[in-house]
Design a protein around this motif. Structure first.
Motif, PDB file in Angstrom:
ATOM      1  N   TRP A  61     -40.102  32.491  63.854  1.00  0.00           N
ATOM      2  CA  TRP A  61     -39.479  31.831  62.716  1.00  0.00           C
ATOM      3  C   TRP A  61     -38.536  30.747  63.196  1.00  0.00           C
ATOM      4  CZ3 TRP A  61     -38.604  36.960  63.999  1.00  0.00           C
ATOM      5  CH2 TRP A  61     -37.322  37.302  64.408  1.00  0.00           C
ATOM      6  N   ASP A  62     -38.267  29.795  62.297  1.00  0.00           N
ATOM      7  CA  ASP A  62     -37.401  28.674  62.647  1.00  0.00           C
ATOM      8  C   ASP A  62     -36.748  28.148  61.386  1.00  0.00           C
ATOM      9  OD1 ASP A  62     -36.298  26.298  64.018  1.00  0.00           O
ATOM     10  OD2 ASP A  62     -37.771  26.799  65.551  1.00  0.00           O
ATOM     11  N   GLY A  63     -35.797  27.228  61.555  1.00  0.00           N
ATOM     12  CA  GLY A  63     -35.080  26.672  60.417  1.00  0.00           C
ATOM     13  C   GLY A  63     -33.833  27.480  60.140  1.00  0.00           C
ATOM     14  N   GLU A  64     -33.878  28.332  59.134  1.00  0.00           N
ATOM     15  CA  GLU A  64     -32.775  29.235  58.796  1.00  0.00           C
ATOM     16  C   GLU A  64     -33.005  30.568  59.512  1.00  0.00           C
ATOM     17  OE1 GLU A  64     -29.800  31.163  58.053  1.00  0.00           O
ATOM     18  OE2 GLU A  64     -29.707  29.232  57.021  1.00  0.00           O
ATOM     19  N   TYR A  65     -32.225  30.825  60.554  1.00  0.00           N
ATOM     20  CA  TYR A  65     -32.458  31.982  61.417  1.00  0.00           C
ATOM     21  C   TYR A  65     -31.795  33.270  60.936  1.00  0.00           C
ATOM     22  CZ  TYR A  65     -33.819  28.485  64.943  1.00  0.00           C
ATOM     23  OH  TYR A  65     -34.414  27.462  65.612  1.00  0.00           O
TER      24      TYR A  65
END
Length: 249
Positions: free
Chosen positions: A142-146
């Motif tokens: 996942w990436d972006g808002e961790y």
């Protein structure tokens, strides 16, 4: 592949109906997923990735040499082209101020297992693409808002090290403690070769969890939200849309 539909822009605007997933070559098991800035110059990331798809499909007469041969291509080659197009051709022309990350997911020609490559534009810097998941690896990325998924899966928030230092640990001690705790707190949510329907349900759950976390957090900027988009890429069925998020009508 699953995302929300929120995209942020330098002006501070956040729009909740962006397209973040694109099939990069019609008929081939290759997809791109973007996070970060929603556009470069006056063009959205969605539009740019579809322009690139036209080149890969052989529909751009000025870039015939970019056409992908279904029998002879690699995910690494595609990642290099994505970097050349988004950074060298587009971002540099607009002052190289864009911060965007693109994950490329799919199968190289004649390969039995999938790979994930990453192209990261960070202003003036855009290093060579890196493979973040090779053919022998599997699991969640996942990436972006961790924060939400770091807490859910790793058992520790993204700022654990900072707070450990604040309460008396050295930076090295904080790092070592995190490395000891994560394997013990890690929540395993998947198994190798899980059925596709279950993988889709898990992906949807993870995006829903992140959207809900950001929505109800009092302090966090509302940079995650909107309809959920889901696509599945398999060796035999190729790229398939599961959930578009919204329809252009």
């Amino acid at each position: 592949m699953a995302t929300d539909s929120a995209s942020s822009f330098a002006s501070g605007m956040v729009y909740n109906h962006s397209r973040k997933i694109v099939n990069l070559r019609e008929g081939l098991p290759i997809g791109a997923m973007a996070t970060g800035a929603g556009g470069i110059g006056n063009e959205s990331i969605d539009t740019l990735l579809k322009d690139l798809r036209c080149r890969f499909n052989g529909k751009d007469a000025a870039y015939v040499n970019w056409t992908l041969d279904p029998d002879h291509y690699s995910m690494q080659d595609i990642a290099l082209r994505v970097r050349e197009f988004l950074f060298e051709e587009k971002s540099m022309a607009h002052g190289a101020t864009t911060s965007t990350k693109v994950r490329l997911c799919g199968y190289s020609a004649s390969k039995p297992l999938a790979e994930v490559w990453e192209v990261s534009l960070n202003g003036q810097a855009c290093p060579e693409p890196v493979c973040v998941q090779n053919e022998q690896e599997f699991g969640l990325r996942w990436d972006g808002e961790y924060e939400a998924l770091d807490r859910l899966v790793f058992g520790l928030g993204t700022r654990f090290n900072d707070f450990a230092v604040k309460h008396g640990s050295s930076a090295q001690q904080a790092l070592e403690l995190r490395e000891k705790l994560v394997p013990e707190l890690y929540e395993l949510l998947f198994v190798e070769a899980m059925p596709m329907k279950d993988a889709i349900d898990l992906a949807r759950f993870l995006v829903e969890t992140t959207i809900g976390f950001v929505k109800f957090s009092v302090s966090r900027p509302k940079t995650v939200g909107g309809p959920i988009q889901i696509a599945a890429i398999t060796k035999h069925e190729g790229f398939q849309w599961i959930q578009h998020g919204y329809s252009l009508t």
